[in-house]
Design an enzyme around this catalytic site. Sequence first.
Site, PDB file in Angstrom:
ATOM      1  NE  ARG A 173       8.000  11.152  66.021  1.00 33.10           N
ATOM      2  CZ  ARG A 173       8.740  11.070  64.927  1.00 33.10           C
ATOM      3  NH1 ARG A 173       8.756   9.937  64.248  1.00 33.10           N
ATOM      4  NH2 ARG A 173       9.440  12.090  64.514  1.00 33.10           N
ATOM      5  NE  ARG A 177      16.153  11.802  77.090  1.00 39.44           N
ATOM      6  CZ  ARG A 177      16.361  12.657  76.105  1.00 39.44           C
ATOM      7  NH1 ARG A 177      16.504  13.940  76.370  1.00 39.44           N
ATOM      8  NH2 ARG A 177      16.450  12.226  74.875  1.00 39.44           N
ATOM      9  NE  ARG A 260       1.612  16.213  60.052  1.00 40.09           N
ATOM     10  CZ  ARG A 260       2.761  16.080  60.703  1.00 40.09           C
ATOM     11  NH1 ARG A 260       3.160  14.924  61.130  1.00 40.09           N
ATOM     12  NH2 ARG A 260       3.519  17.135  60.928  1.00 40.09           N
ATOM     13  NE  ARG A 291       9.119  22.258  62.919  1.00 42.13           N
ATOM     14  CZ  ARG A 291       9.792  21.119  62.900  1.00 42.13           C
ATOM     15  NH1 ARG A 291      10.184  20.563  64.023  1.00 42.13           N
ATOM     16  NH2 ARG A 291      10.084  20.534  61.768  1.00 42.13           N
ATOM     17  CD  GLU A 327       8.382  23.366  59.895  1.00 45.57           C
ATOM     18  OE1 GLU A 327       9.592  23.181  59.833  1.00 45.57           O
ATOM     19  OE2 GLU A 327       7.587  22.517  60.360  1.00 45.57           O
ATOM     20  CE1 TYR A 375       5.807  10.955  60.832  1.00 43.80           C
ATOM     21  CE2 TYR A 375       8.169  11.026  60.615  1.00 43.80           C
ATOM     22  CZ  TYR A 375       6.991  11.613  60.983  1.00 43.80           C
ATOM     23  OH  TYR A 375       7.011  12.880  61.512  1.00 43.80           O
ATOM     24  CG  ASP A 377      13.701   9.794  61.212  1.00 42.33           C
ATOM     25  OD1 ASP A 377      13.013  10.699  60.708  1.00 42.33           O
ATOM     26  OD2 ASP A 377      13.664   9.502  62.416  1.00 42.33           O
TER      27      ASP A 377
END
Length: 396
Positions: A173, A177, A260, A291, A327, A375, A377
């Site tokens: 995912r 680019r 998780r 992070r 986190e 999962y 969004d």
Amino acid sequence: MYDYLIVGAGLYGAVFAHEMKKQGKTCLVLEKRDHIAGNIYTALEEGIHVHKYGAHIFHTNDRKVWSFITQFAEFNRYTNSPVANYKGEIYNLPFNMNTFSKMWGISTPEEARAKIEEQKKEALASLEGEPKNLEEQAISLIGTDIYEKLIKGYTQKQWGRACTELPSFIIKRLPVRFIYDNNYFDALFQGIPVGGYTQIVEKLLDGTEVRLSTDYLEEVKKAKAQGCENPETLGLAKKVVYTGPIDAYFDYSLGTLQYRRVEFEEEILPVDNYQGNAVVNYTDADTPFTRIIEHKHFEFAHRYHADGSLLTPEEEAADPKTIIYREYSVEWKIGDEPYYPVNDDANNALYAKYKALADQEKNVIFGGRLGEYKYYDMDVVIKVALEKVQEVISAG
Ligand code: FAD
Ligand code: UDP
């Protein structure tokens, strides 16, 4: 008697309640936590809208969903562009020409592709067929340098397992680019609601009765003990919409689904700008957190008074503040707050068994990220909730 008893004041429950109210139906919402909005809850602290259950960036390609959500808030032009910090070296994410040029000193897509191809050939000379694990998948996509610096340590911290023991789909995912573009999401519409997410849910639930700090499953137990005829509706409604964990509804009778979990360490700092970006990933294995989120950057470093007005530059200068969340990714166990469903084969197979049980519950609709163990969004949650309302209304 209500038409619907809705379990959970998260996004799914709130969208369902709002749409049903428009249809003239009555709803009662029960929420275990002491606040509404589920995981999209934001709170105003030091003038900053803090995403209390983790950073939430709204992004969608669905025009219908976008016009639905923008009825309830104005969205800013925030574009998710995280930065990776590997032992002090800074790289742009997702992997794009900015990352490649910093990593290798190159400047064209052709040079970047050649570099990746060369590293892939060397590292995976013996690979036959499709990549078998996350490590092989990552090296195939972006070569060994980026894998070693930006993926290996981060992924191991996040999933608590070696990349060779993780399925390759996790990394698929992440965009790769060959243009200079740091935008993380390939979405037509993207942004953060000005004033935070909680106000959206407040508006969705306007006019609907909500009982906070009420655990539905405990109420069902009490109703059963009292010999209630339909304990699942608590004798209060015709139907139930359940957005809690599906395995908890069935008292984990077939086993526990895995999640998780993330733990946040909050720090309020007396500076106006700590890291210069909302999201900085620490991609080495030794830094214990994955992070750092600096919440004010989701709203372009603005700070707000409780009435929604902005702090003046003088007020800012007199009392500079920022809020950061470190986190940590941690194991989940029963009783902990579930965050991300682990949709691997074993868990999906167990979910399918629970789903078969759920289909037999005539009075209960299972919805949302926990009720459907997906999962999802936020945009997908809105889409499926709107579709469910349509389905139920059409069925009469
Ligand atoms: P929830 O928000 O989980 O709501 C369910 C509610 O039910 C909760 O309030 C819970 O307390 C309540 N409940 C559970 N059991 C009971 C019970 N027995 N009795 C009463 N109440 C109960 N999506 C994006 O689009 N962009 C992002 O950037 C993004 N980032 C994310 C980051 C993190 C860390 C997480 C965890 C999720 C992220 N998401 C993101 C996903 C987003 O949070 C979900 O799509 C959305 O919140 C799901 O809404 P929901 O109503 O299905 O679930
Ligand atoms: N990932 C990584 N390095 C990064 C960011 C992500 O290796 O700096 C990997 C990691 O394995 C993660 C996956 O890419 O699980 C997906 O990342 P994303 O941030 O999209 O996932 P989320 O945090 O939303 O699960």
